[in-house]
Structure formats: C-alpha cells, structure tokens
Design an enzyme around this catalytic site. Structure first.
Site, PDB file in Angstrom:
ATOM      1  CG  ASP A  30      -0.227   0.000   2.530  1.00  0.00           C
ATOM      2  OD1 ASP A  30       1.005   0.136   2.543  1.00  0.00           O
ATOM      3  OD2 ASP A  30      -0.902  -0.125   3.562  1.00  0.00           O
ATOM      4  CG  ASP A  58      -6.208  -5.567   1.279  1.00  0.00           C
ATOM      5  OD1 ASP A  58      -5.706  -5.218   2.369  1.00  0.00           O
ATOM      6  OD2 ASP A  58      -6.793  -4.753   0.534  1.00  0.00           O
ATOM      7  CG  ASP A  90      -5.113   6.938  -1.130  1.00  0.00           C
ATOM      8  OD1 ASP A  90      -4.128   6.451  -0.522  1.00  0.00           O
ATOM      9  OD2 ASP A  90      -6.252   6.463  -1.051  1.00  0.00           O
ATOM     10  CG  PHE A 130      -5.730   2.457   6.030  1.00  0.00           C
ATOM     11  CD1 PHE A 130      -7.084   2.551   5.759  1.00  0.00           C
ATOM     12  CD2 PHE A 130      -5.342   1.952   7.265  1.00  0.00           C
ATOM     13  CE1 PHE A 130      -8.031   2.156   6.704  1.00  0.00           C
ATOM     14  CE2 PHE A 130      -6.270   1.549   8.209  1.00  0.00           C
ATOM     15  CZ  PHE A 130      -7.615   1.651   7.923  1.00  0.00           C
ATOM     16  CB  CYS A 147      -9.531 -28.360   9.479  1.00  0.00           C
ATOM     17  SG  CYS A 147     -10.433 -26.848   9.928  1.00  0.00           S
ATOM     18  CB  CYS A 191     -11.913 -26.351   6.523  1.00  0.00           C
ATOM     19  SG  CYS A 191     -10.345 -25.465   6.340  1.00  0.00           S
ATOM     20  CB  CYS A 239      -6.855 -25.274   6.670  1.00  0.00           C
ATOM     21  SG  CYS A 239      -7.447 -25.303   8.377  1.00  0.00           S
ATOM     22  CG  HIS A 289     -10.035 -22.346  10.071  1.00  0.00           C
ATOM     23  ND1 HIS A 289     -10.480 -23.433   9.341  1.00  0.00           N
ATOM     24  CD2 HIS A 289     -11.125 -21.560  10.288  1.00  0.00           C
ATOM     25  CE1 HIS A 289     -11.781 -23.316   9.134  1.00  0.00           C
ATOM     26  NE2 HIS A 289     -12.200 -22.195   9.702  1.00  0.00           N
TER      27      HIS A 289
END
Length: 377
Positions: free
Chosen positions: A94, A267, A148, A98, A310, A305, A307, A336
């Site tokens: 970025d 994101d 910005d 922000f 899991c 799931c 992952c 997860h």
C-alpha cells in the site's frame, strides 16, 4: 509494463462478475482473489512456506510500517521484500494513504504531503507522493499504490471534493516519480458516498492510464448498502482491461458481493485479527472458540475445510491453546481463517466460470447465515 497485464477470461452472465488471470513478474494468479495482509512483511502467525502450501497468491505488506521499521533501506539491501521475507510469489504494498485515515490524530495534511508523528517515538515524519513511491521502489513489490487520502466516513461534500482533487494531483505526481518498470503502479479511486466525486476520480485516473485501479475509502464505518453503492459508483467508470482492487475488505459476504460488482482483488487484516481473539469462519457460520461447548469437542474446526489446522487438530485442543494464550493456538486459527477466504475466493471463481454466482451466493448465505450482512464479523 510487459511483465504485468490483466487477461479477462470469462464474464458471468447474470452479474458481470469477472474471472481472469493477472500476469505479474513473480507469477500468474487467478482472480477474483483474496490477498492476505502481511503488515510487517509477515502474515501474523503464518510462515511463508505455509502460505504457499495454502495456495495463497498475492501477499500484502505495509509501506508506512516498513518505512519506520526496519526501514526501506534495510529491505532494499536485503534484495527487496521477496528475499527479505522469503516469499517468491507476487507482493503488493500500500502507499501509506490508509495511515492518513487511521492516524488522524497524529498527522497534518497539506498540498505537498502529510506530516506524521511516529507512533514509535513521536518523531516527526513527512510522507509525500514522491516519498511513498521511493519507499515502495526500495521495497520492491510487484504492485504498488499511489499515495492518497483515505477520507473518514462520513465526510461532508466540500471536504471530500477537496480531498479527491488533491488525491488526483498526488496520483499524477506519483506517476511521474515512478521509475521501476518491473512494478505496476495502481491509481486509487476515492470520493466517499458521492457518486459524482467517484465518477470524477475514476475517470481522471483512467485517463492517466495506470496498469490497474484500486477502490479506496470503503469499509471505514459505512453501512453495507453504502459500501456496495461506492463500489458500483467507482467500477462503472474503470476500464475493463485493467485489474480492479477493492481495498480493506475481508468479510466473507463482501467478497461475493464485490465479485458480483466486477472486483478482481481484495485484502483485509480481518481473518488474522479476529483469529487472535478466538473468532473463526466456518462453512456453518461464525464460531467463537471460547465457548464452553467446545471444551470436550474433538472434531475439527470445520468439517468442510482441509487446512492444516482442521486436518491435524481439534476444537478442544485449539480452545485449550487459546485459553492459555499460547501462540500456537493463534497461529492455527489464523491459518484456518485465511484458508477459508482463499477457498471462498476459489469457489467464487468456479461459480463465475460456470455462470452460477447468484446460486452460489444463496447457498453460501443459507449455510453461513444471513446476518453476515449486519456486521463485519
């Protein structure tokens, strides 16, 4: 730039959602995609090798924080972010914009740039469009952002108009300052809830011919319907042959709604942030691992799931780790949640390719819970 372009492969017949391939210097990635956030050049609790195993595509890093520590000069000497953090896939940074929003009490905005007070030691810092580009060139990400102002919500029309016009001038300055041909610089559409300002911002940026475009100023406290309208008011003026990135959005339903509106990338820190507090995303809705009912529950977090967490650990064990504030527990829950959003993005892509995104949204809401619209998580 020859190493970066967006290839539109299919447009969903009912919604206009896009399936595409984003070609980058560090590999090709499929869109729409969720991008995990690694603020300090690390996705909290997840090592880079695990991210690759999870089939993560683009990973984010934060310009402002890396500028302060360890310093963009350190990252540059290390060979750039890819070598510094040992991640060989595409990386996005970025711009620091922000922080203009999030550090509102510690900064002053002027035409030349923004003066900050460091959150580390209170020292004075100055960030301009040119300085932001310089830092990001040192960091060496594949995709970088224009500097910005992410204006607060709500803002009155006069404030927002001045902010948008200044951000457009900053975008032009950043574009002139950008020298690295192996980085794609995105323009950022702002304008708050005002359709005419979104149009002004998007059209002006499109005329500058950036390689891609971001939509900013969303997910800063506005209601869901306002956020979705902000997206609509921005996307309609952006070119179809360039990628569109919705910044800071990671609530599961928002990924589907954004894709339906023509968004290619999104994101958010949400999956790892809520994981550290015991909140989990599952195919059956939200789960709070703190609940007493999981004390003797020896099943996986999510039976749908696959992952690492899991496949190998139970709710009872993860609850125990969380109750004892063990780092491993935070890591497992972060893995997860990030995997859930990566898998959701994959499912969105498949639904687009098969022209059934509306059906997929209904199936998801029926299983996850319609109250997902009511709050972030």
């Amino acid at each position: 730039m020859k190493d970066f372009w967006y290839e539109l492969k299919h447009v969903e017949k009912d919604t206009g959602a896009r399936y595409g391939i984003l070609h980058t210097p560090h590999g090709d990635v499929e869109t729409p995609m969720f991008m995990p956030v690694g603020t300090q050049a690390t996705v909290k609790g997840i090592w880079p090798e695990m991210l690759k195993e999870m089939q993560s595509q683009v990973v984010l890093a934060n310009t402002y924080h890396l500028w302060l520590r360890p310093g963009d000069d350190v990252v540059k000497q290390a060979g750039g972010l890819h070598k510094f953090m040992n991640y060989d896939g595409p990386i996005l940074t970025d711009s620091g914009g922000f922080q203009v929003f999030s550090l509102g009490k510690m900064r002053k905005i002027e035409e030349e740039g923004v003066t900050f007070r460091s959150y580390i030691d209170g020292s004075k810092l100055f960030l301009s469009p040119e300085k932001s580009i310089e830092i990001q060139e040192n960091l060496g990400a594949d995709i970088i952002m224009s500097f910005d102002e992410c204006a607060p919500y709500p803002s009155d029309y006069y404030y927002m108009k001045n902010s948008v016009e200044r951000t457009l001038r900053w975008a032009e300055r950043g574009l002139k300052a950008h020298k690295r041909e192996d980085q794609a610089l995105f323009g950022i559409v702002q304008g708050g809830e005002f359709a005419d300002l979104r149009e002004l911002s998007a059209k002006t940026l499109a005329s500058m011919d950036f390689p891609g475009y971001s939509i900013g100023g969303t997910s800063v406290g506005e209601p869901k319907d306002v956020m979705y309208q902000m997206i609509d008011d921005s996307v309609k003026w952006l070119p179809e042959n360039k990628p569109r990135y919705l910044m800071g959005v990671g609530n599961p339903i928002d990924l589907i709604e954004a894709a339906m509106r023509g968004i290619d990338m999104y994101d958010c820190v949400l999956p790892t942030r809520v994981a550290r507090h015991g909140a989990l995303m599952t195919h059956h809705g939200r789960m709070n691992i703190n609940n007493e009912k999981y004390k003797y529950d020896f099943t996986p977090i999510d039976d749908q799931c696959n992952c690492y967490a899991c496949k190998n650990y139970t709710r009872a064990y993860i609850r125990h780790l969380h109750k004892e504030d063990e780092i491993f527990g935070k890591s497992l829950m972060s893995i997860h949640n990030v995997q859930f959003l990566l898998d959701l993005s994959r499912d969105i892509r498949e639904a687009i390719k098969n022209d059934r995104l509306l059906e997929f949204r209904k199936e998801f809401l029926d299983a996850y819970g319609h109250n997902v619209y009511e709050r972030a998580f």
